[in-house]
Design a protein around this motif. Structure first.
Motif, PDB file in Angstrom:
ATOM      1  N   UNK A   1      44.950  26.919  28.476  1.00  0.00           N
ATOM      2  CA  UNK A   1      45.321  27.843  29.549  1.00  0.00           C
ATOM      3  C   UNK A   1      46.465  27.280  30.389  1.00  0.00           C
ATOM      4  N   UNK A   2      47.149  26.299  29.861  1.00  0.00           N
ATOM      5  CA  UNK A   2      48.310  25.700  30.544  1.00  0.00           C
ATOM      6  C   UNK A   2      47.935  25.039  31.850  1.00  0.00           C
ATOM      7  N   UNK A   3      46.753  24.426  31.916  1.00  0.00           N
ATOM      8  CA  UNK A   3      46.382  23.821  33.176  1.00  0.00           C
ATOM      9  C   UNK A   3      45.966  22.369  32.955  1.00  0.00           C
ATOM     10  N   UNK A   4      46.951  21.528  32.657  1.00  0.00           N
ATOM     11  CA  UNK A   4      46.641  20.147  32.308  1.00  0.00           C
ATOM     12  C   UNK A   4      45.923  19.400  33.429  1.00  0.00           C
TER      13      UNK A   4
ATOM     14  N   UNK B   1      46.878  37.345  19.500  1.00  0.00           N
ATOM     15  CA  UNK B   1      47.071  36.166  20.349  1.00  0.00           C
ATOM     16  C   UNK B   1      45.842  35.960  21.228  1.00  0.00           C
ATOM     17  N   UNK B   2      45.701  34.720  21.649  1.00  0.00           N
ATOM     18  CA  UNK B   2      44.592  34.404  22.536  1.00  0.00           C
ATOM     19  C   UNK B   2      44.987  34.785  23.952  1.00  0.00           C
ATOM     20  N   UNK B   3      44.304  35.758  24.511  1.00  0.00           N
ATOM     21  CA  UNK B   3      44.643  36.131  25.887  1.00  0.00           C
ATOM     22  C   UNK B   3      43.614  35.502  26.832  1.00  0.00           C
ATOM     23  N   UNK B   4      43.978  35.309  28.088  1.00  0.00           N
ATOM     24  CA  UNK B   4      43.073  34.649  29.032  1.00  0.00           C
ATOM     25  C   UNK B   4      41.726  35.356  29.146  1.00  0.00           C
ATOM     26  N   UNK B   5      41.705  36.659  28.844  1.00  0.00           N
ATOM     27  CA  UNK B   5      40.436  37.370  28.931  1.00  0.00           C
ATOM     28  C   UNK B   5      39.387  36.770  28.008  1.00  0.00           C
ATOM     29  N   UNK B   6      39.838  36.250  26.885  1.00  0.00           N
ATOM     30  CA  UNK B   6      38.883  35.646  25.955  1.00  0.00           C
ATOM     31  C   UNK B   6      38.159  34.487  26.620  1.00  0.00           C
ATOM     32  N   UNK B   7      38.919  33.716  27.357  1.00  0.00           N
ATOM     33  CA  UNK B   7      38.330  32.554  28.012  1.00  0.00           C
ATOM     34  C   UNK B   7      37.291  33.009  29.039  1.00  0.00           C
ATOM     35  N   UNK B   8      37.632  34.077  29.746  1.00  0.00           N
ATOM     36  CA  UNK B   8      36.714  34.559  30.767  1.00  0.00           C
ATOM     37  C   UNK B   8      35.455  35.122  30.117  1.00  0.00           C
ATOM     38  N   UNK B   9      35.626  35.800  28.994  1.00  0.00           N
ATOM     39  CA  UNK B   9      34.463  36.312  28.281  1.00  0.00           C
ATOM     40  C   UNK B   9      33.578  35.159  27.814  1.00  0.00           C
TER      41      UNK B   9
ATOM     42  N   UNK C   1      39.600  29.458  36.369  1.00  0.00           N
ATOM     43  CA  UNK C   1      40.828  28.942  35.779  1.00  0.00           C
ATOM     44  C   UNK C   1      41.483  30.009  34.898  1.00  0.00           C
ATOM     45  N   UNK C   2      40.638  30.737  34.164  1.00  0.00           N
ATOM     46  CA  UNK C   2      41.185  31.802  33.323  1.00  0.00           C
ATOM     47  C   UNK C   2      41.873  32.874  34.148  1.00  0.00           C
ATOM     48  N   UNK C   3      41.225  33.287  35.218  1.00  0.00           N
ATOM     49  CA  UNK C   3      41.829  34.308  36.076  1.00  0.00           C
ATOM     50  C   UNK C   3      43.070  33.765  36.777  1.00  0.00           C
ATOM     51  N   UNK C   4      43.030  32.473  37.097  1.00  0.00           N
ATOM     52  CA  UNK C   4      44.201  31.852  37.703  1.00  0.00           C
ATOM     53  C   UNK C   4      45.402  31.993  36.771  1.00  0.00           C
ATOM     54  N   UNK C   5      45.138  31.828  35.469  1.00  0.00           N
ATOM     55  CA  UNK C   5      46.200  31.984  34.480  1.00  0.00           C
ATOM     56  C   UNK C   5      46.643  33.442  34.387  1.00  0.00           C
ATOM     57  N   UNK C   6      45.667  34.360  34.494  1.00  0.00           N
ATOM     58  CA  UNK C   6      46.001  35.788  34.436  1.00  0.00           C
ATOM     59  C   UNK C   6      46.951  36.147  35.573  1.00  0.00           C
ATOM     60  N   UNK C   7      46.621  35.652  36.754  1.00  0.00           N
ATOM     61  CA  UNK C   7      47.427  36.016  37.916  1.00  0.00           C
ATOM     62  C   UNK C   7      48.646  35.125  38.076  1.00  0.00           C
ATOM     63  N   UNK C   8      48.699  34.053  37.308  1.00  0.00           N
ATOM     64  CA  UNK C   8      49.813  33.134  37.448  1.00  0.00           C
ATOM     65  C   UNK C   8      49.884  32.492  38.820  1.00  0.00           C
TER      66      UNK C   8
ATOM     67  N   UNK D   1      35.614  38.689  41.373  1.00  0.00           N
ATOM     68  CA  UNK D   1      36.381  39.422  42.386  1.00  0.00           C
ATOM     69  C   UNK D   1      37.826  38.932  42.399  1.00  0.00           C
ATOM     70  N   UNK D   2      37.971  37.613  42.268  1.00  0.00           N
ATOM     71  CA  UNK D   2      39.319  37.044  42.229  1.00  0.00           C
ATOM     72  C   UNK D   2      40.064  37.564  41.009  1.00  0.00           C
ATOM     73  N   UNK D   3      39.376  37.646  39.895  1.00  0.00           N
ATOM     74  CA  UNK D   3      40.022  38.146  38.688  1.00  0.00           C
ATOM     75  C   UNK D   3      40.523  39.566  38.858  1.00  0.00           C
ATOM     76  N   UNK D   4      39.734  40.387  39.528  1.00  0.00           N
ATOM     77  CA  UNK D   4      40.116  41.782  39.666  1.00  0.00           C
ATOM     78  C   UNK D   4      41.198  41.973  40.718  1.00  0.00           C
ATOM     79  N   UNK D   5      41.135  41.214  41.791  1.00  0.00           N
ATOM     80  CA  UNK D   5      42.023  41.484  42.907  1.00  0.00           C
ATOM     81  C   UNK D   5      43.140  40.455  43.059  1.00  0.00           C
ATOM     82  N   UNK D   6      42.959  39.262  42.473  1.00  0.00           N
ATOM     83  CA  UNK D   6      44.001  38.253  42.580  1.00  0.00           C
ATOM     84  C   UNK D   6      44.056  37.540  43.907  1.00  0.00           C
TER      85      UNK D   6
END
Lengths: 246, 101, 558
Positions: free
Chosen positions: A66-69, B2-10, B48-55, C180-185
Motif C-alpha cells: 500500500x506504499x506505506x513503508x 489490479x490490486x485496489x486498496x479496497x481489497x486490503x480493506x475487505x 492504512x488502506x483507506x489512507x491510501x484510498x484518500x492519498x 467512517x474515515x474511509x467513506x468521508x476521508x
C-alpha cells in the motif's frame, strides 16, 4: 498500483503486469488469514503467539504494497518485535500454567458459533466494503495530495507533529499509565507470591496450624464485631470523627 | 486486474471477524488478548488502506498511534494475567469463581 | 517548511492541570511514611479542585478546532469535565484510607488523575483520533485501578474482565472510525457530517461507533461486564467508574450522534431506542434477584443507562438538556449510594449485602439523630434512583421521558415508565431493609455466606494456598486483605451531602438545566429556543428549530 519500495528493492512488477501484484497480495492475505485462524483456534497459547507473528509480518508486507513503508516498519518493529516477544516471554514464564485450560470442554459446542460469527460479521463487513463505491479511488500516487512524499517518514513525521501533535503527546501519557500499571501489578503479584512461599516454607504442621488458627480468629472477630444489633456505631459520628482503632 | 486498496480493506473485515470470534469464544485469557490484537490490527489495516484510498496521511498516523496504545493495553493485560497466575493456577476466564457472572 | 500547529493550551487547561498533577503525585508518592501519604492525598485533591475551578471559571469560553481541529472545548465538554472532576474528587476521598500501607500511595492518585485527564480529552474531542486516544487513556488507567484495589483475586479478575471486554469495544469503535474515515476521508467529528459522500459504509461505521460507546455507558447488550466489574473492583473505583465514565461516554455519544451522524438520525434513533429498551429490561430484571449491594447497583446502573438513552432519542427537542440534567442527578445519587455501601463495608470488614442494611435506619436509644443520618441518605438516594416524586430522580426521568414523547416515541416512554415501576421492587427493598426489618445476625450471616468471595474466606477443606493468599494472619496490619472493620465518618458525611444534593437538584433545577441548554446550543446551535428555564418540560415547539439547524452551523468559532 506499484510499490516504489519494492521496485527500489529490485522487484519490478510493472513488467509482468499486475498479475504478480495480485499473486503477492493473495499470498500474504492468505498468510494473514491463516495466521489469524491459527491464533484463534490453537489450543496452546504458545502456538497462538507464534502464528500471530505470521499474521503481523504478513500485514507488514501488505502495508508495503500500500506504499506505506514507514507503517510497515513500525508494524514489524512494534508488533512483531515488541508485542509478540512480550507475549512469548509471559507464556514462557507461566510455563505449564498457560495450558491448564484449553477450551477442551467447549470445543465441540463452540465451532459452529465461531463459524457463524466469522461468516456473519465478516460477510457484513466485506459486503459493505465491496458494495460501497469509494468517493474518489486514487490508484496513481502522483494524483494524490501527498504525491511522491506519500508514506515516507518525513511526510508522516510532519503530519504527526502538526495536525496530531496533541495526540502524540497524550499517547506518551498512555504509555506512562501502562508503565505504572505494569509495575504496580507486577509488585502486587510478587508480594503475594512471596507471602505464599513463606507459608510453604513453614514446614511444621504446628506452624501451619497456628497460621490458620490466627486467620480464623481474625475472621471470627470481624464477624462478631460487625453485625451486632442495634447499630450504634455506624459512621454517623461526624462530630466524634475519630478514626477507628479497629 | 489490479490490486485496489479496497481489497486490503475487505481483508481487514475478514481478520476483524476472526479476531472477534476469538474474543467471544475462547476462554483462555492469553488467547483472548491475542485475538484483541488481531482485531486492532485489522482496524489498522483498514485505516492504512483507506489512507491510501484518500492519498492522505491521517490514517497512517492514527495507525501508528493505535500500535502504541495496543502495546500499552497488552502490558496491562499481561501484567494482570501474571499477577493472577500467582494467585491461581488457572488463567481461565470462565472459571472465575470469585465473580459468578 | 513545516507550518507551526495552532496550540490553544487554554482549551485543554483542565487536562494539563490533571496531567501535571498526576506526575507530581507519582514522584512524591515514591517516598514512604504517613507524611508522604497525607501530602499525596492533599496534592491530588488540590489538583482536582484547581482543575474544577478552572473549568467552572471558563465554562462559557468555547474554543472550536484547537490543536488543528483536535479539540472542541465547548459547554458540553465542560459539563463532562465537571462531572468527571467532581466524581474523581469524591472517589479520592472515598479511597483515602482504603489503600494499603505498603509505600505505594502515589499510583492510585496518579491513575485517577490520568483517568480524569483522558476523560477531559475524550469529552472535548474534536476528531475521532483524539476521541480514541482520550478513551484509551482513561480506559487503561481504569483497567489498572480495577485490578489494583485490594489484594484479592476478585479485584484482579474484574480488572482482566474489564480489560478484555474494554479492548473488544475499543477495537469495535476503532474499526467503525476507520470505516467512517474511509467513506468521508476525514476524522473530524464535525467534518464527517459535512462530507457529501454517505451511504452504507457510514452507517456501518456509525453502528460500530455506537456499539463501542454503548459498552462504556454499559447499555445492553454491551452490558455484561458491569455487575462483575462493579463487584470486583474496590468501591471507590466502582463509584468513580459508574459515574464519570458513564457520564462522559454519554456526552460523547450525544456529540458524535448529533454532529457526525446527524444526517443518519433516522437510522440511529430507532437503534438507540432499541438499546434503551434492552437496557431497561435487562437491568431491572437482573437487579431483582441480587443480594450483593454492589451487584445490585451495577444492574441498576444498566437500567439507568437505558433511561438516559431514552433522552437521547429526543435529541432534537429537549433531549440534550434533559440528558445533562439527568447525568448530574445520576452521578450525585449513585455516588451517594456508593458512599453508604463503602461506610457499610468499612463497618463490616467485608462486602455488603442487602441483609446488612437491616434496621440501620433506626436511631438507637441514647444516640443522637446524626447516627441514623447516613442510612437516611442511602434511603434518599434509593428513592431518587427509583424516581419517586420529591427527589431529583423523578424530575430527571420526567424530563428524559418527556423528550422522547415529544419526538414521537411515546411507546418508549411507556416502556421506560414500566421499567421504573419494576425497579421499585428492588429500590424499595433497600428501604424495607433499612426501616422495617430488625437487624438479624443469623440472617446477615446467611447472606454473607452466600457472597461469592468473602474477602476473609477461610476454607478448611480448601487448598491451603488459597487461604494464604487471602489473608495474612501473622501480622494483621490494615493492609491485609482481611479488611479491618472501622468507621468512615468523612465518607458518611459525603454521602449525606450527596443525598442532600439530590433534593436540592429537585427543587432548584434551573442552574443545571441552564448548563444543559448551553450544552445543547453548543452541539446544535439552536439559538434562543433553549434559554427559558422550563426547557426540559418544553414541548415539540423547539424540535423544529433544532431540526432546521444543520450541523454545518457548528462552525469553528475562535
Amino acid at each position: 498500483m506499484t510499490s516504489a519500495f519494492l521496485v527500489a528493492g529490485g522487484i519490478n512488477f510493472d513488467v509482468p503486469g499486475s498479475i504478480f501484484e495480485v499473486a503477492l497480495f493473495a499470498l500474504f492475505a492468505l498468510a494473514a488469514v491463516i495466521g489469524a485462524i491459527v491464533v484463534v483456534s490453537a489450543s496452546d497459547p504458545f502456538v497462538s503467539a507464534l502464528s500471530l507473528l505470521l499474521n503481523f509480518v504478513s500485514l507488514g508486507v501488505l502495508y508495503l504494497m500500500l506504499d506505506q513503508p514507514f507503517v510497515a516498519l513500525a508494524q514489524v518493529l512494534v508488533y512483531a518485535g515488541a508485542v509478540v516477544v512480550l507475549f512469548l516471554f509471559v507464556i514462557a514464564y507461566l510455563g505449564d500454567r498457560r495450558e491448564v485450560f484449553s477450551d477442551r470442554r467447549r470445543a465441540k459446542l463452540v465451532w459452529p458459533f465461531a463459524l457463524l460469527t466469522v461468516l456473519g460479521l465478516g460477510g457484513i463487513l466485506v459486503g459493505v466494503i465491496i458494495g460501497s463505491d469509494f468517493p474518489d479511488t486514487v490508484s496513481k500516487l502522483a494524483d494524490t495530495a501527498a504525491g511522491h512524499d506519500f508514506g515516507t517518514p518525513s511526510a508522516i513525521g510532519e503530519t504527526f507533529l502538526t495536525d496530531y501533535l496533541l495526540e502524540f503527546e497524550v499517547t506518551s501519557l498512555v504509555l506512562l499509565v501502562a508503565a505504572i500499571g505494569g509495575i504496580v501489578l507486577g509488585l502486587t503479584g510478587r508480594a503475594r507470591h512471596d507471602r505464599m512461599r513463606k507459608l510453604m516454607q513453614t514446614r511444621s504442621a504446628d506452624q501451619q496450624k497456628a497460621v490458620h488458627a490466627s486467620a480464623e480468629a481474625e475472621l471470627r472477630r470481624t464477624r462478631r464485631t460487625a453485625p451486632t444489633a442495634p447499630r450504634t456505631d455506624t459512621a454517623a459520628d461526624a462530630d466524634g470523627g475519630k478514626e477507628p482503632a479497629s | 486486474m489490479t490490486v485496489s486498496p479496497e481489497w486490503f480493506v475487505a481483508l481487514s473485515g475478514v481478520l476483524f471477524a476472526i479476531g472477534a470470534a476469538g474474543v467471544l469464544l475462547r476462554r483462555n485469557a492469553l488467547v483472548v488478548l491475542l485475538s484483541i490484537e488481531i482485531m486492532l490490527n485489522a482496524a489498522n489495516l483498514a485505516l492504512v488502506g483507506f489512507s491510501r484510498v484518500h492519498g492522505a496521511h491521517d490514517g497512517q498516523v492514527f495507525a501508528i498511534m493505535v500500535m502504541a496504545i495496543a502495546a500499552s493495553e497488552v502490558v496491562v493485560g499481561l501484567g494482570i494475567v501474571v499477577a493472577l497466575s500467582h494467585l491461581r493456577r488457572e488463567l481461565d476466564t470462565d472459571d472465575m469463581t470469585e465473580l459468578h457472572g | 517548511m513545516i507550518p507551526k500547529p495552532e496550540l490553544q493550551w487554554l482549551a485543554i487547561g483542565p487536562e494539563l492541570i490533571t496531567a501535571v498533577g498526576a506526575m507530581l503525585v507519582l514522584l512524591i508518592g515514591l517516598g514512604k511514611g504517613a507524611k508522604v501519604r497525607g501530602t499525596v492525598l492533599v496534592l491530588s485533591l488540590l489538583t482536582l479542585a484547581i482543575a474544577l475551578g478552572f473549568t467552572i471559571a471558563r465554562f462559557h469560553v468555547t474554543t472550536y478546532g484547537a490543536f488543528n481541529g483536535q479539540v472542541d472545548s465547548d459547554e458540553l465538554a465542560n459539563v463532562g469535565r465537571i462531572i468527571a472532576l467532581s466524581s474523581a474528587l469524591i472517589a479520592v476521598v472515598f479511597g483515602a484510607r482504603g489503600r494499603s500501607d505498603d509505600g505505594r500511595h502515589g499510583e492510585f492518585h496518579a491513575l485517577v488523575l490520568s483517568a480524569v485527564c483522558g476523560m477531559g480529552l475524550f469529552v472535548a474531542a474534536g476528531s475521532f483520533v483524539s476521541l480514541f486516544v482520550g478513551l484509551e487513556l482513561f480506559s487503561i488507567a481504569l483497567y489498572v485501578l480495577c485490578a489494583l484495589d485490594a489484594e484479592r483475586a476478585a479485584s484482579l479478575e474484574s480488572g482482566l474482565k474489564y480489560l478484555i471486554l474494554g479492548g473488544l469495544s475499543s477495537a469495535i469503535l476503532l474499526y467503525g472510525t476507520a470505516l467512517v474515515y474511509g467513506a468521508t476521508g476525514t476524522f473530524d467529528i464535525a467534518g464527517v457530517a459535512e462530507a457529501s459522500h454517505r451511504g452504507v459504509l457510514v452507517w456501518t461505521g456509525a453502528a460500530m461507533v455506537l456499539g463501542g460507546l454503548a459498552f462504556k455507558v454499559s447499555a445492553a447488550p454491551m452490558h455484561w461486564w458491569t455487575p462483575d466489574v462493579y463487584e470486583g473492583a474496590g468501591t471507590p473505583v466502582t463509584a468513580f467508574m459508574s459515574t464519570a465514565t458513564k457520564s462522559v461516554a454519554f456526552l460523547v455519544l450525544a456529540r458524535v450522534l448529533t454532529t457526525s451522524f446527524a444526517p443518519e438520525s433516522d437510522a440511529w434513533v430507532p437503534v438507540v431506542a432499541g438499546i434503551a429498551v434492552t437496557s431497561i429490561v435487562v437491568g431491572n430484571v437482573g437487579a431483582l434477584i441480587q443480594t450483593h449491594l454492589k451487584r445490585l447497583l451495577g444492574y441498576s446502573s444498566i437500567a439507568q443507562a437505558g433511561y438516559l438513552l431514552v433522552g437521547l432519542v429526543g435529541w432534537e427537542g429537549s433531549g440534550i438538556p434533559a440528558l445533562v440534567y439527568a447525568l448530574i442527578v445520576y452521578s450525585a445519587m449513585t455516588l451517594g449510594a456508593f458512599a453508604y455501601v463503602l461506610v457499610l463495608e468499612r463497618d463490616l470488614g467485608r462486602d455488603a449485602t442487602l441483609a446488612d442494611l437491616a434496621g440501620r435506619g433506626w436511631i438507637p436509644e441514647g444516640r443522637s439523630v446524626l447516627v441514623a443520618l447516613p442510612a437516611f441518605g442511602m434511603a434518599l438516594c434509593a428513592l431518587s434512583l427509583a424516581g419517586i416524586p420529591p427527589t431529583a430522580g423523578f424530575f430527571s426521568k420526567f424530563a428524559l421521558f418527556g423528550a422522547a414523547v415529544d419526538h414521537g416515541y411515546a411507546w418508549l416512554a411507556f416502556v421506560a415508565v414500566l421499567g421504573s415501576v419494576v425497579s421499585l421492587a428492588y429500590y424499595l427493598r433497600i428501604l424495607v431493609e433499612l426501616y422495617m426489618h430488625q437487624p438479624d445476625e443469623a440472617r446477615a450471616e446467611a447472606f454473607a455466606a452466600s457472597l461469592p468471595a468473602p474477602s476473609v474466606a477461610i476454607d478448611e477443606s480448601g487448598d491451603p494456598r488459597d487461604e494464604v493468599m487471602t489473608g495474612e494472619p501473622s501480622h494483621p496490619v490494615p493492609a491485609t486483605p482481611v479488611r479491618t472493620p472501622g468507621r468512615a465518618p468523612v465518607i458518611a458525611l459525603v454521602g449525606v451531602l450527596l443525598a442532600a444534593a439530590t433534593l436540592v437538584l429537585a427543587f432548584v433545577p434551573e442552574p443545571v438545566l441552564d448548563l444543559g441548554c448551553d450544552a445543547k446550543m453548543a452541539l446544535l446551535d439552536v439559538g434562543s429556543s433553549c434559554t427559558d428555564h422550563q426547557a426540559a418540560e418544553e414541548t415539540g415547539g423547539s424540535s423544529t428549530d433544532a431540526a432546521a439547524a444543520s450541523p454545518e452551523d457548528v462552525a469553528p468559532v475562535e
